[in-house]
Design an enzyme around this catalytic site. Structure first.
Site, short mmCIF file in Angstrom:
data_model
loop_
_atom_site.label_atom_id
_atom_site.label_comp_id
_atom_site.label_asym_id
_atom_site.label_seq_id
_atom_site.Cartn_x
_atom_site.Cartn_y
_atom_site.Cartn_z
N ARG A 7 -11.73 -5.75 8.01
CA ARG A 7 -11.27 -5.52 9.38
C ARG A 7 -10.34 -4.32 9.37
O ARG A 7 -9.13 -4.44 9.38
CB ARG A 7 -10.58 -6.75 9.91
CG ARG A 7 -11.52 -7.94 10.01
CD ARG A 7 -10.89 -9.07 10.73
NE ARG A 7 -9.82 -9.66 9.93
CZ ARG A 7 -9.29 -10.83 10.21
NH1 ARG A 7 -9.69 -11.52 11.24
NH2 ARG A 7 -8.33 -11.31 9.47
N ARG A 9 -8.68 -0.73 10.76
CA ARG A 9 -8.22 -0.26 12.05
C ARG A 9 -8.87 1.08 12.38
O ARG A 9 -8.30 2.13 12.26
CB ARG A 9 -6.70 -0.12 12.03
CG ARG A 9 -6.05 -1.48 11.76
CD ARG A 9 -4.54 -1.36 11.79
NE ARG A 9 -3.95 -2.68 11.71
CZ ARG A 9 -3.59 -3.24 10.57
NH1 ARG A 9 -3.77 -2.61 9.44
NH2 ARG A 9 -3.04 -4.43 10.56
N LEU A 391 -3.79 -6.60 1.31
CA LEU A 391 -3.54 -7.34 2.53
C LEU A 391 -3.51 -6.41 3.74
O LEU A 391 -2.93 -5.32 3.68
CB LEU A 391 -2.21 -8.10 2.43
CG LEU A 391 -2.16 -9.15 1.31
CD1 LEU A 391 -0.77 -9.75 1.22
CD2 LEU A 391 -3.20 -10.24 1.55
N GLU A 392 -4.09 -6.86 4.85
CA GLU A 392 -4.19 -6.05 6.04
C GLU A 392 -3.25 -6.51 7.15
O GLU A 392 -3.23 -5.92 8.23
CB GLU A 392 -5.63 -6.08 6.57
CG GLU A 392 -6.64 -5.56 5.58
CD GLU A 392 -8.06 -5.71 6.10
OE1 GLU A 392 -8.23 -6.12 7.26
OE2 GLU A 392 -8.99 -5.41 5.35
N ASN A 393 -2.51 -7.58 6.91
CA ASN A 393 -1.68 -8.15 7.97
C ASN A 393 -0.20 -7.88 7.75
O ASN A 393 0.65 -8.58 8.26
CB ASN A 393 -1.91 -9.67 8.06
CG ASN A 393 -1.63 -10.38 6.76
OD1 ASN A 393 -2.12 -9.97 5.72
ND2 ASN A 393 -0.84 -11.44 6.80
#
Length: 566
Positions: A7, A9, A391-393
């Site tokens: 996911r 951006r 990690l993407e969060n």
């Protein structure tokens, strides 16, 4: 990484990113005795009273808050950036300091209708509260301005609290003037290297910044609740204190902590790795790329990152399950045997934490312990050499540092620790990912930043570069190389084929030219580093599967080139 599984951006408009990155913050001037906070309901203690949010995107929440009992939570949509605004009364020809504390997804703060130059500032994802600050001057006939916050289209929700429009009283009524904040509590050493000590402390209500003191002398000021003090001597003890400040003054100093730098020597962990290494992500799923066993991964790859471990219902904890059905009946026993065979051939196999199901939050001591314990358990079960942080969060540097150090204590000096941040995560040493990398520099193997699925970004020379060029790779790598990481801890992450990412693919020739530019000052574009970095670690790709789909063209070209670097 992979556009189907990941996911990323990709909706950020490069023009907007470029403009936002080019902003420079004006220093906050000395407040006068008559200055007040002209914003109403600045801490959202009265819900959204006085605020208007687009498309009903905002709501008042009681947790998390920066201070008090309320905060704003606004959630963008595909066609809405969750703009929440307030009209604030101001005086003409006056200067105001605009600030707010934010957390979560992309967050922007600005003022329009100033009668002079409208202003805004922004920050990418932030796992902890971070203050945005800028200033504006009103025009000769300006009696009100619109103060706003917003996120970015389709991105995660942002939180905001303690908004301030500080300056001469505009007559519209506002929140009381600040008082001198209390001394910070909870000061602790969160990491050390041979030349730096990292600190973290608790937020103080009403504080707008913090001063850090070393051996009684002020050495830096920061807006957040962590700092890394650099330029220290190896194997030396230093004392540290922190104060909180705002327009009303500076607090008393905190309790003193002592941080001792490590001995000098080669930074980083990783046991026995070649001087220059190639990292490849191996897909534990079938998304249309060539399905592989670990044994199918070409020998050009020195580090194989198994993607991905997944989050569990326990905060901070992860697990790993081999997708046997999706991989054509690949059994766990075969997988473990293949991992051992790769290791016998001198390769490292690690587990990557992240991906579509990898929304792992490490935000307190309990989740940090859960992360370390669960990753170590996965390593023992499958024989992995270490972990990759993808990690993407957002990352909380204080507690992710705590988790990684706990893991290193369990795994020992042979631990392979890699990271794969996005470009926006490594634009500044104050970003959570960059802070974490510096905090664990003594156990860090390599940071393979993803030079793709990105808008235009600033290089270390302050110029803006677009993805897909040699200059984009070299000028952005320079930020890490000059920002505190050792050259051996920096790698270039690129997609293996046009199908491996939404944007940013470059040919292996461009990758090799960038490697030559950084290590030998040859084959550069318009940007040329001020010095060579012959110890540069190498390159990374997403993924070995997409590489195989394209006939292993990437590894066949980049692998030998990396291994032949000086």
């Amino acid at each position: 990484m992979d556009p189907v599984r990941r996911r990323r951006r990709t909706r950020l408009w490069s023009g907007a990113v470029t403009a936002a990155l080019a902003l420079s913050l004006t220093a906050v001037g000395q407040a006068s005795a008559a200055d007040v906070n002209n914003a109403k309901n600045a801490g959202f203690e009265s819900g959204l009273s006085g605020w208007t949010c687009s498309a009903n995107s905002g709501t008042a929440v009681s947790s998390p808050v920066h201070a008090g009992t309320g905060a704003l939570k606004a959630t963008p949509a595909g066609q809405d950036n969750a703009r929440c605004s307030q009209t604030v009364a101001v005086k003409p020809n006056a200067t105001y300091t605009l600030s707010a504390w934010v957390q979560g997804g992309y967050a922007y703060l600005g003022a329009s209708g100033t009668g002079t130059t409208d202003v805004s500032t922004w920050t990418p994802d932030s796992a902890s509260w971070k203050q945005l600050t800028t200033t504006f001057t009103t025009g000769a006939n300006t009696t009100s301005v619109s103060v706003y916050l917003h996120g970015w289209y389709g991105q995660a929700a942002y939180l905001a609290d303690d908004v301030s429009v500080y300056g001469p009283d505009g007559g519209g009524g506002g929140d009381p003037a600040p008082t001198v904040p209390a001394a910070p509590g909870g000061l602790a050493v969160s990491g050390t290297t041979s030349s730096s000590v990292s600190l973290a402390w608790n937020a103080v209500s009403g504080a707008t910044s913090y001063n850090v003191y070393r051996n009684g002398s002020k050495v830096t000021a920061v807006s957040g609740t962590s700092a890394t003090v650099t330029g220290l001597a190896a194997s030396t003890a230093y004392s540290f204190q922190v104060t909180a400040t705002n327009a009303a003054g500076e607090s008393a100093k905190s309790a003193t902590v002592t941080g001792t730098t490590t001995s000098s020597g080669n930074p980083g962990g990783g046991g026995t790795l070649p001087k220059h290494a190639v990292t490849g992500y191996w897909q534990n799923f079938n998304n249309g790329a060539t399905v592989q066993k670990i044994s199918d991964v070409p020998a050009q790859y020195d580090i194989i990152a198994v993607a991905f471990a997944d989050a569990t219902t326990t905060p901070g904890a992860v697990s790993f399950t081999l997708d046997s059905a999706g991989l054509g009946g690949y059994t766990v026993d075969q997988f473990k045997a293949d991992v051992k065979a790769k290791q016998a051939a001198g390769k490292k196999v690690i587990v990557s934490v992240g991906g579509q199901n990898g929304t792992v939050s490490v935000s307190d001591p309990t989740s940090a312990a859960n992360f370390a314990n669960s990753v170590y358990s996965v390593m023992q079960t499958y024989g992995f050499d270490g972990v990759d942080i993808d990690l993407e969060n957002g990352i909380n540097p204080t507690y992710m540092t705590q988790a990684l150090r706990s893991l290193a204590a369990k795994a020992g000096p042979s631990l392979i620790l890699t990271m794969a941040p996005q470009t926006i995560d490594m634009q500044s040493t104050s970003a959570g990912y960059f802070q974490t990398a510096l905090n664990v520099k003594d156990i860090l193997t390599v940071v393979n930043m993803q030079y793709y699925n990105s808008g235009s970004m600033l290089g270390c020379d302050g110029k803006v570069y677009s993805q897909g060029t040699v200059d984009f790779l070299t000028a952005l790598a320079c930020i890490q190389l000059e920002g505190g990481l050792a050259p051996s801890q920096v790698g270039l992450g690129l997609p293996a084929s046009t199908r491996g990412a939404g944007s940013g693919y470059v040919s292996p020739t461009v990758v090799n030219n960038a490697l030559d530019c950084l290590t030998k000052l040859t084959n550069c574009g318009s940007f040329k580093p001020s010095r060579t970095y012959p110890d540069l670690r190498g390159a990374m790709t997403w993924s070995t599967n997409w590489d195989a789909t394209a006939g292993n063209a990437w590894s066949n070209a980049v692998g030998p080139h990396v291994h032949a670097l000086p």
